[in-house]
Scaffold this active site. Sequence first.
Site, PDB file in Angstrom:
ATOM      1  N   LYS A   1     -24.138   1.020 -13.026  1.00 17.25           N
ATOM      2  CA  LYS A   1     -23.281   2.380 -12.408  1.00 17.25           C
ATOM      3  C   LYS A   1     -24.184   3.488 -12.314  1.00 17.25           C
ATOM      4  O   LYS A   1     -24.025   4.332 -11.245  1.00 17.25           O
ATOM      5  CB  LYS A   1     -22.174   2.487 -13.454  1.00 17.25           C
ATOM      6  CG  LYS A   1     -21.081   1.637 -13.621  1.00 17.25           C
ATOM      7  CD  LYS A   1     -20.169   1.539 -12.295  1.00 17.25           C
ATOM      8  CE  LYS A   1     -20.441   0.769 -11.367  1.00 17.25           C
ATOM      9  NZ  LYS A   1     -20.630  -0.728 -11.374  1.00 17.25           N
TER      10      LYS A   1
ATOM     11  N   GLU B   1     -24.067  -3.255 -16.917  1.00 17.14           N
ATOM     12  CA  GLU B   1     -22.974  -2.587 -16.170  1.00 17.14           C
ATOM     13  C   GLU B   1     -23.123  -1.242 -16.391  1.00 17.14           C
ATOM     14  O   GLU B   1     -23.277  -0.520 -15.315  1.00 17.14           O
ATOM     15  CB  GLU B   1     -21.429  -3.092 -16.616  1.00 17.14           C
ATOM     16  CG  GLU B   1     -20.658  -2.437 -15.948  1.00 17.14           C
ATOM     17  CD  GLU B   1     -20.481  -2.732 -14.169  1.00 17.14           C
ATOM     18  OE1 GLU B   1     -19.832  -2.066 -13.603  1.00 17.14           O
ATOM     19  OE2 GLU B   1     -21.245  -3.747 -13.933  1.00 17.14           O
TER      20      GLU B   1
ATOM     21  N   GLU C   1     -26.407   2.821  -9.324  1.00 17.68           N
ATOM     22  CA  GLU C   1     -25.628   2.980  -7.781  1.00 17.68           C
ATOM     23  C   GLU C   1     -25.326   4.376  -7.487  1.00 17.68           C
ATOM     24  O   GLU C   1     -25.524   4.541  -6.174  1.00 17.68           O
ATOM     25  CB  GLU C   1     -24.237   2.277  -8.357  1.00 17.68           C
ATOM     26  CG  GLU C   1     -24.433   0.454  -8.264  1.00 17.68           C
ATOM     27  CD  GLU C   1     -22.993   0.031  -8.375  1.00 17.68           C
ATOM     28  OE1 GLU C   1     -22.769  -1.039  -7.617  1.00 17.68           O
ATOM     29  OE2 GLU C   1     -22.252   0.378  -9.281  1.00 17.68           O
TER      30      GLU C   1
ATOM     31  N   CYS D   1       0.738  -1.190   0.076  1.00 18.13           N
ATOM     32  CA  CYS D   1       0.008  -0.008   0.069  1.00 18.13           C
ATOM     33  C   CYS D   1       0.941   1.108  -0.114  1.00 18.13           C
ATOM     34  O   CYS D   1       1.062   1.713  -1.149  1.00 18.13           O
ATOM     35  CB  CYS D   1      -0.885  -0.075   1.058  1.00 18.13           C
ATOM     36  SG  CYS D   1      -2.420   0.968   0.686  1.00 18.13           S
TER      37      CYS D   1
ATOM     38  N   ARG E   1      -5.588   5.218   0.931  1.00 15.96           N
ATOM     39  CA  ARG E   1      -5.672   4.080   0.024  1.00 15.96           C
ATOM     40  C   ARG E   1      -5.989   2.996   0.442  1.00 15.96           C
ATOM     41  O   ARG E   1      -6.055   1.858  -0.098  1.00 15.96           O
ATOM     42  CB  ARG E   1      -3.818   3.968  -0.132  1.00 15.96           C
ATOM     43  CG  ARG E   1      -3.130   5.115  -0.907  1.00 15.96           C
ATOM     44  CD  ARG E   1      -1.820   5.019  -0.709  1.00 15.96           C
ATOM     45  NE  ARG E   1      -1.284   3.993  -1.468  1.00 15.96           N
ATOM     46  CZ  ARG E   1      -0.638   4.127  -2.806  1.00 15.96           C
ATOM     47  NH1 ARG E   1      -1.103   5.051  -3.492  1.00 15.96           N
ATOM     48  NH2 ARG E   1      -0.405   3.072  -3.395  1.00 15.96           N
TER      49      ARG E   1
ATOM     50  N   HIS F   1     -39.987  -6.420 -27.020  1.00 14.66           N
ATOM     51  CA  HIS F   1     -40.842  -7.245 -26.263  1.00 14.66           C
ATOM     52  C   HIS F   1     -41.168  -6.774 -25.164  1.00 14.66           C
ATOM     53  O   HIS F   1     -41.414  -7.425 -24.118  1.00 14.66           O
ATOM     54  CB  HIS F   1     -40.061  -8.641 -26.191  1.00 14.66           C
ATOM     55  CG  HIS F   1     -39.772  -9.381 -27.537  1.00 14.66           C
ATOM     56  ND1 HIS F   1     -40.642  -9.921 -28.086  1.00 14.66           N
ATOM     57  CD2 HIS F   1     -38.522  -9.564 -28.032  1.00 14.66           C
ATOM     58  CE1 HIS F   1     -40.178 -10.455 -29.391  1.00 14.66           C
ATOM     59  NE2 HIS F   1     -38.931 -10.463 -29.347  1.00 14.66           N
TER      60      HIS F   1
ATOM     61  N   LYS G   1     -18.838  -1.764   0.220  1.00 13.68           N
ATOM     62  CA  LYS G   1     -17.982  -2.286  -0.708  1.00 13.68           C
ATOM     63  C   LYS G   1     -17.910  -3.838  -0.761  1.00 13.68           C
ATOM     64  O   LYS G   1     -17.448  -4.383  -1.956  1.00 13.68           O
ATOM     65  CB  LYS G   1     -16.415  -1.777  -0.358  1.00 13.68           C
ATOM     66  CG  LYS G   1     -15.327  -1.759  -1.422  1.00 13.68           C
ATOM     67  CD  LYS G   1     -15.702  -1.245  -2.663  1.00 13.68           C
ATOM     68  CE  LYS G   1     -14.786  -1.468  -3.835  1.00 13.68           C
ATOM     69  NZ  LYS G   1     -15.313  -1.034  -5.058  1.00 13.68           N
TER      70      LYS G   1
ATOM     71  N   TRP H   1      -1.549  -3.207   2.939  1.00 13.10           N
ATOM     72  CA  TRP H   1      -2.724  -3.877   2.487  1.00 13.10           C
ATOM     73  C   TRP H   1      -2.380  -5.233   2.156  1.00 13.10           C
ATOM     74  O   TRP H   1      -1.583  -5.520   1.148  1.00 13.10           O
ATOM     75  CB  TRP H   1      -3.511  -3.265   1.147  1.00 13.10           C
ATOM     76  CG  TRP H   1      -4.503  -3.833   0.672  1.00 13.10           C
ATOM     77  CD1 TRP H   1      -5.675  -3.681   1.262  1.00 13.10           C
ATOM     78  CD2 TRP H   1      -4.732  -4.540  -0.616  1.00 13.10           C
ATOM     79  NE1 TRP H   1      -6.786  -4.295   0.304  1.00 13.10           N
ATOM     80  CE2 TRP H   1      -6.090  -4.820  -0.565  1.00 13.10           C
ATOM     81  CE3 TRP H   1      -3.825  -5.194  -1.585  1.00 13.10           C
ATOM     82  CZ2 TRP H   1      -6.611  -5.583  -1.752  1.00 13.10           C
ATOM     83  CZ3 TRP H   1      -4.457  -5.718  -2.620  1.00 13.10           C
ATOM     84  CH2 TRP H   1      -5.561  -5.792  -2.699  1.00 13.10           C
TER      85      TRP H   1
ATOM     86  N   ASN I   1       5.921  -2.513  -1.562  1.00 14.77           N
ATOM     87  CA  ASN I   1       4.765  -2.752  -2.455  1.00 14.77           C
ATOM     88  C   ASN I   1       5.041  -3.643  -3.494  1.00 14.77           C
ATOM     89  O   ASN I   1       5.834  -3.458  -4.316  1.00 14.77           O
ATOM     90  CB  ASN I   1       4.406  -1.397  -2.764  1.00 14.77           C
ATOM     91  CG  ASN I   1       3.771  -0.514  -1.644  1.00 14.77           C
ATOM     92  OD1 ASN I   1       3.439  -1.103  -0.736  1.00 14.77           O
ATOM     93  ND2 ASN I   1       3.503   0.844  -1.978  1.00 14.77           N
ATOM     94  N   GLY I   2       4.056  -4.369  -4.000  1.00 10.90           N
ATOM     95  CA  GLY I   2       3.941  -5.217  -5.196  1.00 10.90           C
ATOM     96  C   GLY I   2       4.089  -6.686  -4.589  1.00 10.90           C
ATOM     97  O   GLY I   2       3.523  -7.160  -3.498  1.00 10.90           O
TER      98      GLY I   2
END
Length: 606
Positions: free
Chosen positions: A483, A479, A486, A2, A27, A502, A601, A74, A98-99
């Site tokens: 969006k 989708e 939401e 993170c 973050r 129809h 989330k 994270w 990070n990674g």
Amino acid sequence: MCGIVGITGDSQVAASLLEGLRRLEYRGYDSAGIAVQQPEGIACVKRQGKIQELADAVDPDELTGICGIAHTRWATHGEPSQVNAHPHQDGRIALVHNGIIENYQALKQKLEEKGHEFASETDTEVLVHLINDQYEGKLEDAVRRSLKLVEGTYGIAVMHADEPGKIVGARRGSPLVVGVGDGFNVLASDVAAILGHTKQVIYLDDWDMAVLTPDGVQTFDIDNQSVDKEIEEITWGLEQIQKGGFAHYMLKEIFEQPETIRDAFRGRILPASGDVKLGGLQLTDWELRNIRRIIILACGTSYHAGLVGEYLIEEYARIPVEVEYASEFRYRSPIIEPGTLCIVISQSGETIDTLEAMREAKRRGAKVIGITNVVGSTIARETECGVYIHAGPEIGVASTKAFTSQVTILILITLLLGRRNHINAEYGMEIIEELQKVPDKIRQVLDQSEAIKDIARVYANHSNCLYLGRGVNYPIALEGALKLKEISYIHAEGYPAAEMKHGPIALIDPNMPVVVIGTRDASYEKIRGNVQEVRARRGKIISVVSEGDTEIASLSDHVLTIPRCRGMVTPLLSVVPLQLLAYHIAVLRGEDVDQPRNLAKAVTVE
């Protein structure tokens, strides 16, 4: 992974490091830690939980020094815990990272054979042991030699107790920025942590390394060749940079998609052979060739990604696919036959409906693989194998970059299956070449953001909207409608374009906006006819068309274009203008796009 902060030359380094972490708090993270060089060695404090818990554990009178590194984690490898938190240490070296180190298990085995002992479950701890194993008196040389043995991505900051005031940073695939000061220098994963100290920065590129001391910064590449880097001036303030200069996390994440899509396929494509390598699947070629049926289980946006996967896998790999709402799957008596593969998709890896559907599929004998964003999540632990989408923390509740990363992984799975059945190497190479072009093509779509905002002004006060698409663009219609629902609370529905007549056609009048995804593909002529039907009833048409289109464009009130592309990657492009349209409409209506009402989330209750 993170947030990273490293500071050298600051007499109050512990307090400055904590403040830097706070500026990266947006973050998302699960633990935090700080390490400071002291005369007797490196003192390290780590805590699971929020930064305030770390701050409460740090005694500023005891944690003194002018050089230190800090991190918010994270979780990737290993659950959130104090022992898994960064910094990690071995001997007199401390490191934050990070990674993902993809070959960490092989490296760990070799290090254990040499007598190294490991305390955590992380890939990062392997890296600090590797650097210590390579150390011969000069830290940057040990880092350079170690990184040549590493496969994966990294942004790191490293210190050695025997080299006071020195921080070594290196980057591949994970951002690092150097802040240049007077008598001090700063290393961070985001300029948000630097702005409180200086606005003079150096952006490191992949394969770059940097050595920071209070007196200066040296930059060179992994082959030890000097690299001249331009010092740039940050022109924006701290408040903006915390969201990357964007007004909202959602907009930032929409604009991150060129990179997150690249991260999803990075290291997994084999352009020379037109093939894909997905090590996490752990399926043999024989098993892949003998899949007779696929069931995809997901909810919400992930369900729409699964629908895209259905179209792609059936067309290109010629395997029957069913996409099920995970919330319904276990409440009937699903038939699981020999040769059935279940794919479960969840951004968080904790969606309870998907988790329970997965468990039901396993109980009935299906082989199950997971597609998720969160390493160490329940779905990641309980599936036999799977693929991480590597989208990074997604803060906006309405998913954008996770969706396109999920679709990218499904494209890779499609190609993997297809190459073992019906797709030859030449065609596979063409598909990979097209996928590699997607990030740059998405940037072209993102350049239309202001034009899309102008369209949004026209429709921001409408109460209803229809979205129409055919084939692989039908899930994109769903989708796009989701969006809008939401974040703007406008009633919107997605339909296969042919289904409009129809029933839904009864809704069309001069006050009904209709978004039509009419890109150039095999169904183009049919959807053009559907547009004519809407136009005949004076509906307002917003079309998403391929660049250079004149036919559907001439029938539309507003036109959004995407670059021409091969059909398999079309959804990655056609969804982006719909994300931007929903975003701009919601902002114009004054809604909280990052935290829309009633939504979470990760949905962890049934």
